[in-house]
Structures are given as structure tokens and as C-alpha cells.
Write a protein that holds these residues in place. Structure first.
Motif, short mmCIF file in Angstrom:
data_model
loop_
_atom_site.label_atom_id
_atom_site.label_comp_id
_atom_site.label_asym_id
_atom_site.label_seq_id
_atom_site.Cartn_x
_atom_site.Cartn_y
_atom_site.Cartn_z
N PRO A 1 0.82 -1.22 0.00
CA PRO A 1 0.00 0.00 0.00
C PRO A 1 0.85 1.27 0.00
CG PRO A 1 -0.93 -1.61 1.50
CD PRO A 1 0.40 -2.15 1.03
N GLY A 2 0.49 2.19 -0.89
CA GLY A 2 1.20 3.47 -1.00
C GLY A 2 2.22 3.49 -2.13
N ASP A 3 2.65 2.31 -2.62
CA ASP A 3 3.61 2.29 -3.74
C ASP A 3 2.98 2.96 -4.96
OD1 ASP A 3 5.46 0.93 -2.22
OD2 ASP A 3 5.21 -1.00 -3.25
N ILE A 4 3.76 3.81 -5.63
CA ILE A 4 3.28 4.48 -6.84
C ILE A 4 3.43 3.52 -8.01
CG2 ILE A 4 3.66 6.40 -8.44
CD1 ILE A 4 4.60 8.05 -6.02
N LEU A 5 2.32 3.32 -8.75
CA LEU A 5 2.31 2.38 -9.86
C LEU A 5 2.43 3.07 -11.21
CD1 LEU A 5 -0.68 0.21 -8.59
CD2 LEU A 5 1.74 -0.16 -8.17
N GLY A 6 1.92 4.28 -11.31
CA GLY A 6 1.95 5.00 -12.57
C GLY A 6 1.16 6.28 -12.47
N ARG A 7 1.02 6.98 -13.59
CA ARG A 7 0.28 8.24 -13.64
C ARG A 7 -1.10 8.02 -14.24
NH1 ARG A 7 2.86 12.91 -12.96
NH2 ARG A 7 5.10 12.84 -12.62
N VAL A 8 -2.06 8.85 -13.82
CA VAL A 8 -3.42 8.75 -14.35
C VAL A 8 -3.47 9.09 -15.84
CG1 VAL A 8 -4.61 9.07 -12.16
CG2 VAL A 8 -4.02 11.06 -13.52
N SER A 9 -2.46 9.78 -16.33
CA SER A 9 -2.41 10.10 -17.76
C SER A 9 -1.95 8.89 -18.59
CB SER A 9 -1.47 11.29 -18.00
OG SER A 9 -0.17 10.97 -17.54
N GLU A 10 -1.37 7.87 -17.91
CA GLU A 10 -0.84 6.69 -18.61
C GLU A 10 -1.71 5.44 -18.43
OE1 GLU A 10 2.83 6.52 -16.48
OE2 GLU A 10 3.90 7.74 -17.96
N TYR A 11 -2.43 5.36 -17.30
CA TYR A 11 -3.18 4.16 -16.95
C TYR A 11 -4.56 4.50 -16.40
CZ TYR A 11 1.47 2.01 -16.96
OH TYR A 11 2.73 1.58 -17.32
N THR A 12 -5.43 3.49 -16.38
CA THR A 12 -6.71 3.57 -15.69
C THR A 12 -6.55 2.80 -14.39
OG1 THR A 12 -7.94 3.66 -17.77
CG2 THR A 12 -9.17 3.00 -15.81
N SER A 13 -7.02 3.37 -13.28
CA SER A 13 -6.92 2.71 -11.98
C SER A 13 -7.86 1.51 -11.94
CB SER A 13 -7.30 3.73 -10.89
OG SER A 13 -7.27 3.13 -9.63
N GLY A 14 -7.31 0.36 -11.53
CA GLY A 14 -8.11 -0.87 -11.45
C GLY A 14 -8.23 -1.37 -10.02
N ARG A 15 -8.58 -2.65 -9.88
CA ARG A 15 -8.73 -3.27 -8.56
C ARG A 15 -7.44 -3.15 -7.74
NH1 ARG A 15 -9.90 -9.28 -9.74
NH2 ARG A 15 -8.29 -8.81 -11.23
N GLY A 16 -7.60 -2.94 -6.45
CA GLY A 16 -6.45 -2.89 -5.55
C GLY A 16 -5.61 -1.63 -5.67
N THR A 17 -6.17 -0.58 -6.29
CA THR A 17 -5.44 0.68 -6.45
C THR A 17 -6.33 1.85 -6.07
OG1 THR A 17 -6.11 1.09 -8.75
CG2 THR A 17 -4.15 -0.28 -8.42
N HIS A 18 -5.70 3.02 -5.88
CA HIS A 18 -6.44 4.26 -5.68
C HIS A 18 -5.64 5.40 -6.31
CE1 HIS A 18 -3.63 4.32 -2.24
NE2 HIS A 18 -3.72 5.63 -2.33
N VAL A 19 -6.30 6.52 -6.54
CA VAL A 19 -5.65 7.67 -7.15
C VAL A 19 -5.32 8.69 -6.07
CG1 VAL A 19 -5.91 9.56 -8.80
CG2 VAL A 19 -6.86 7.30 -9.33
#
Length: 193
Positions: free
Chosen positions: A10-28
Motif C-alpha cells: 500500500p502506497g507504492d506508486i504504480l503510474g500516472r493517471v495520464s498513462e493508466y486507468t486505476s483498477g482493482r487494488g489501487t487508488h488515485v
């Protein structure tokens, strides 16, 4: 920002909202997509025919404790034959569709469910052997201990078998498999590939 299938917390940055759509197990958070749970990062293609916003790949964090695949009536399963007798073959279900099961499910292939024709001539010992991997369809939930399975369609039956020499056998007809090393032919209810 990180490899696909890498373990995230939890809290690890996965990517930017301009590059991906947030899916299960993530938040913006701001313009970043962050992990909400512990699990493996996964990136999947956008859904076909999706809106402009959904044209971005979906980034998710998948927890290993997610609900296991459960056999349902009509689903195709992959199972390993563990025991045979003159009336049935007993098998451990390994996968439902393409999803592996995480708990033990037992399936029974009864003599009348091996093939669609000449049911009265079916012999379990010439259709399956312990250790064979079969593709079958779930007929019903059976009794409290096992699912009833069927291999009565052409695409169902043995998909993997080992010869006594320990070599993977190859199908030579819908009812025979051959060891490529010893050339010995054994009877099976072979799945059409």
C-alpha cells in the motif's frame, strides 16, 4: 513505474493517471495511481469498444488471497485422474477454464459420461489411467463429495498422458495414444485438439 507482476505494498506508486486507468487494488492520489493492497502489479489492455478515458491500459494490484475459481455446471475443467474402478474415474480438479483452483475439488467421470455414443461398451480402464490429465465439462454438483464430470464431447477427454517409459504420449486417433519412444499404443478417450 515498476515491472508488471512485481509485488507492491500500500502506497507504492504504480503510474500516472495520464498513462493508466486505476483498477482493482489501487487508488488515485493526485495524478498518481497507488497500490491499496499487498499483491502483484498487473497491467491489462483496455476493453474493446471502451470510451476515450478507458482507452488507457488498466493497472491493478491483485492479492493472492482472491477468491479461488470454483467449478460450476457447464464450465470446462482440467483435472488429474487419481483413481479408476470399473464404473468411474475419480479426478482432482486443477483448473476451471484458465483459472487454477486453490482448494481441493474432486470430480467423478461415470461410465455413462465418458462418450456420447456406444455408452454400453465404455470401459473406464481403456478410457483413462491414473495420472492422465483430462479436459471435462461439469455436469452437475453431484453429491457432497464430488462434482460429476463429462468427457462426452469431441474436444473433451485426455489431453496429457505419460507412457510406462515416462514419455509424453501423442494421440494417434480419438481412442488411442502412442509412446514416441517405445511405439507402444494404449487406449484412451482422447480430446480432439
Amino acid at each position: 513505474m515498476g515491472e508488471e507482476n512485481a509485488v507492491k505494498t500500500p502506497g507504492d506508486i504504480l503510474g500516472r493517471v495520464s498513462e493508466y486507468t486505476s483498477g482493482r487494488g489501487t487508488h488515485v492520489r493526485g495524478d498518481h495511481i497507488c497500490a491499496s493492497i499487498v499483491g502483484q502489479q498487473s497491467i491489462s489492455a483496455p476493453a474493446a469498444g471502451a470510451s476515450d478515458k478507458a482507452q488507457l491500459p488498466v493497472i491493478e494490484v491483485i492479492n493472492g488471497k482472491e477468491r479461488s475459481a470454483v467449478p460450476e455446471t457447464g464450465s470446462t475443467v482440467t483435472a488429474k485422474v487419481v483413481r479408476i474402478d470399473h464404473r468411474k474415474a475419480t479426478a482432482d480438479i486443477l483448473c476451471v477454464g484458465l483459472r487454477a483452483v486453490t482448494q481441493k475439488f474432486t470430480g467423478i467421470i461415470r461410465q455413462q459420461d465418458v462418450r456420447a455414443t456406444e455408452i454400453d461398451k465404455v470401459e473406464i480402464a481403456t478410457s483413462f489411467r491414473p495420472g492422465d490429465i483430462v479436459r471435462a465439462e461439469v455436469l452437475s454438483l453431484g453429491d457432497a463429495r464430488a462434482y460429476y464430470l463429462s468427457t462426452a464431447k469431441n474436444e473433451l477427454g485426455v489431453v496429457f498422458a505419460k507412457s510406462p517409459a515416462g514419455v509424453r504420449m501423442v494421440p494417434v486417433s480419438w481412442e488411442k495414444m502412442q509412446c514416441p519412444k517405445t511405439k507402444v499404443i494404449e487406449l484412451r478417450k482422447v480430446a480432439k485438439t
